[in-house]
Design an enzyme around this catalytic site. Structure first.
Site, PDB file in Angstrom:
ATOM      1  N   ARG A 288      13.864  14.466  44.752  1.00 27.45           N
ATOM      2  CA  ARG A 288      13.072  15.676  44.320  1.00 27.45           C
ATOM      3  C   ARG A 288      11.698  14.935  44.796  1.00 27.45           C
ATOM      4  NH1 ARG A 288      11.986  19.564  39.484  1.00 27.45           N
ATOM      5  NH2 ARG A 288      13.878  20.616  40.447  1.00 27.45           N
TER       6      ARG A 288
ATOM      7  N   HIS B 285      14.894  24.801  47.735  1.00 32.11           N
ATOM      8  CA  HIS B 285      15.552  24.129  46.468  1.00 32.11           C
ATOM      9  C   HIS B 285      16.873  24.617  46.457  1.00 32.11           C
ATOM     10  CE1 HIS B 285      16.020  22.647  42.507  1.00 32.11           C
ATOM     11  NE2 HIS B 285      15.453  23.646  41.684  1.00 32.11           N
TER      12      HIS B 285
ATOM     13  N   GLN C  50      19.339  25.128  43.216  1.00 32.09           N
ATOM     14  CA  GLN C  50      19.150  26.167  42.287  1.00 32.09           C
ATOM     15  C   GLN C  50      20.011  27.387  42.787  1.00 32.09           C
ATOM     16  OE1 GLN C  50      16.983  26.218  39.519  1.00 32.09           O
ATOM     17  NE2 GLN C  50      18.175  27.997  39.279  1.00 32.09           N
TER      18      GLN C  50
ATOM     19  N   ASP D 124       9.742  33.721  40.408  1.00 37.02           N
ATOM     20  CA  ASP D 124       9.303  32.138  40.427  1.00 37.02           C
ATOM     21  C   ASP D 124       7.737  31.967  39.729  1.00 37.02           C
ATOM     22  OD1 ASP D 124       9.510  29.267  39.881  1.00 37.02           O
ATOM     23  OD2 ASP D 124       9.309  28.989  41.998  1.00 37.02           O
TER      24      ASP D 124
ATOM     25  N   CYS E 249      14.483  30.600  37.931  1.00 36.75           N
ATOM     26  CA  CYS E 249      15.071  29.245  37.850  1.00 36.75           C
ATOM     27  C   CYS E 249      14.418  28.236  36.928  1.00 36.75           C
ATOM     28  CB  CYS E 249      14.427  28.417  39.398  1.00 36.75           C
ATOM     29  SG  CYS E 249      12.753  28.389  39.697  1.00 36.75           S
TER      30      CYS E 249
ATOM     31  N   ARG F  83      23.396  25.081  36.471  1.00 37.93           N
ATOM     32  CA  ARG F  83      23.124  24.113  37.457  1.00 37.93           C
ATOM     33  C   ARG F  83      24.095  22.804  37.352  1.00 37.93           C
ATOM     34  NH1 ARG F  83      17.968  23.627  38.649  1.00 37.93           N
ATOM     35  NH2 ARG F  83      18.668  21.940  40.007  1.00 37.93           N
TER      36      ARG F  83
HETATM   37  N1  NVA Z   1       8.555  26.579  42.603  1.00 35.21           N
HETATM   38  C1  NVA Z   1       8.745  25.610  41.499  1.00 35.21           C
HETATM   39  C2  NVA Z   1      10.091  25.794  41.208  1.00 35.21           C
HETATM   40  C3  NVA Z   1      10.395  24.787  40.008  1.00 35.21           C
HETATM   41  C4  NVA Z   1      11.896  24.560  39.584  1.00 35.21           C
HETATM   42  C5  NVA Z   1       8.043  24.504  41.685  1.00 35.21           C
HETATM   43  O1  NVA Z   1       8.339  23.957  42.770  1.00 35.21           O
HETATM   44  O2  NVA Z   1       7.373  23.792  40.963  1.00 35.21           O
HETATM   45  N1   CP Z   2      14.934  24.777  37.858  1.00 37.17           N
HETATM   46  C1   CP Z   2      14.693  23.595  37.885  1.00 37.17           C
HETATM   47  O1   CP Z   2      14.651  23.090  39.062  1.00 37.17           O
HETATM   48  O2   CP Z   2      14.290  23.062  36.782  1.00 37.17           O
HETATM   49  P1   CP Z   2      13.771  21.300  36.627  1.00 37.17           P
HETATM   50  O3   CP Z   2      12.285  21.623  37.384  1.00 37.17           O
HETATM   51  O4   CP Z   2      13.390  21.327  35.157  1.00 37.17           O
HETATM   52  O5   CP Z   2      14.619  20.632  37.240  1.00 37.17           O
END
Ligand code: NVA
Ligand code: CP
Length: 302
Positions: A102, A129, A132, A220, A260, A288
């Protein structure tokens, strides 16, 4: 050996297999049946950003399958101190069986994958992502049926989640309507690529047009991780883009709501929608775990 950096890395029949197996793994886990299909395997989990669901689901998933996961936060690794991505990829390939990453820059994950000799999974980048979406499609199937031919509405930022829904339209064959503010449209080349691969995607700035008659509404946050400084300006740009009960009323009465998570009630979604009867966000979060266990099994058995 395969990587999972975007949904387009796997063939639709491979994704279908992963989802079917995810349902089997879920049944086994709920029944308390041992399923140590990854006994002795290890997963390196590189995180440059915060996480609750992704970290916990991968770590718990490895444990449930008889394997082990290592949490490698950038603040405590040499990668975080500037060791080249290419070197880290080659070293970790000698020690663990798969890696999830990540991070911010999608190109970093691509570089890592190029030098790794083990499967690499994108656990979220600024671009996509994909894990997800595996869970999201599984959740739609759990509550309804196949998503192929259904219509999904995305409301909000043209961000990493929007991009993954776009790639998902290629992989899973749903129609996608995106309603984004003009300055926050999704990446044009990613959208064009999906369309060239046959995805049916409409991009609009009109929420009502995007949501009318759809089977699933999703959204989101307005400011993703790394965009905290833009929060105020984004709040202005996204005003009018909240999924509330008026927006849900344009969708089919049977429409479902997904997010998500984490969510901001009163910003991108109203409390009565996310906590209401059409919302399936808790199943979505739980899935997940099951979807990624299946993904790990699939990639490690290649
Ligand atoms: N768009 C959000 C998704 C988090 C799971 C982010 O990147 O922070
Ligand atoms: N939806 C998701 O990826 O959650 P986290 O940021 O908590 O991993």
């Amino acid at each position: 050996m395969k990587h999972f950096l975007t949904l387009l890395d796997l063939k639709p029949y491979e994704l279908a297999h992963i989802l079917n197996r995810a349902f089997e793994l879920k049944v086994m886990q709920k029944a308390g049946k041992t399923h140590h299909t990854l006994a002795g395997k290890t997963l390196g989990m590189i995180f440059d950003k915060a996480s609750t669901r992704t970290r916990v689901s991968f770590e718990v998933g490895m444990y449930q399958m008889g394997g082990h996961a290592l949490f490698l936060h950038s603040g405590t690794t040499q990668l975080g101190r500037g060791e080249p991505v290419e070197d880290s990829a080659r070293v970790l390939s000698r020690m663990v069986d798969a890696v999830i990453i990540r991070t911010f820059d999608h190109a970093m994950v691509e570089r890592f994958a190029r030098y790794a000799s083990i499967p690499v999974i994108n656990a979220l980048t600024d671009l996509t992502h994909p894990c997800q979406i595996l869970a999201d499609i599984m959740t739609y199937m759990q509550h309804r049926d196949e998503i192929r031919g259904r219509t999904v509405a995305w409301v909000g930022d043209g961000n990493n989640m929007a991009h993954s829904w776009i790639n998902g339209a290629v992989a899973f064959g749903y129609h996608l309507n995106l309603a984004c503010p003009k300055a926050y449209a999704p990446d044009e080349s990613l959208l064009n690529k999906a369309r060239s691969l046959g995805a049916q995607i409409e991009l609009t700035h009109d929420i009502r047009a995007a949501v009318s008659g759809v089977d699933l509404v999703t959204t989101d946050v307005w400011a993703s991780m790394g965009q905290e400084k833009e929060k105020i300006e984004r709040e202005k740009a996204f005003s009018g883009f909240m999924v509330d009960s008026c927006v849900m009323a344009y969708a089919k009465p049977s429409a479902l709501f997904m997010h998500c998570l984490p969510a901001h009630r009163g910003e991108e979604v109203s409390a009565n929608v996310i906590d209401g009867p059409q919302s399936i966000v808790w199943d979505e979060a739980e899935n997940r775990l099951h979807a990624q266990k299946s993904l790990l099994e699939f990639l490690l058995q290649q």
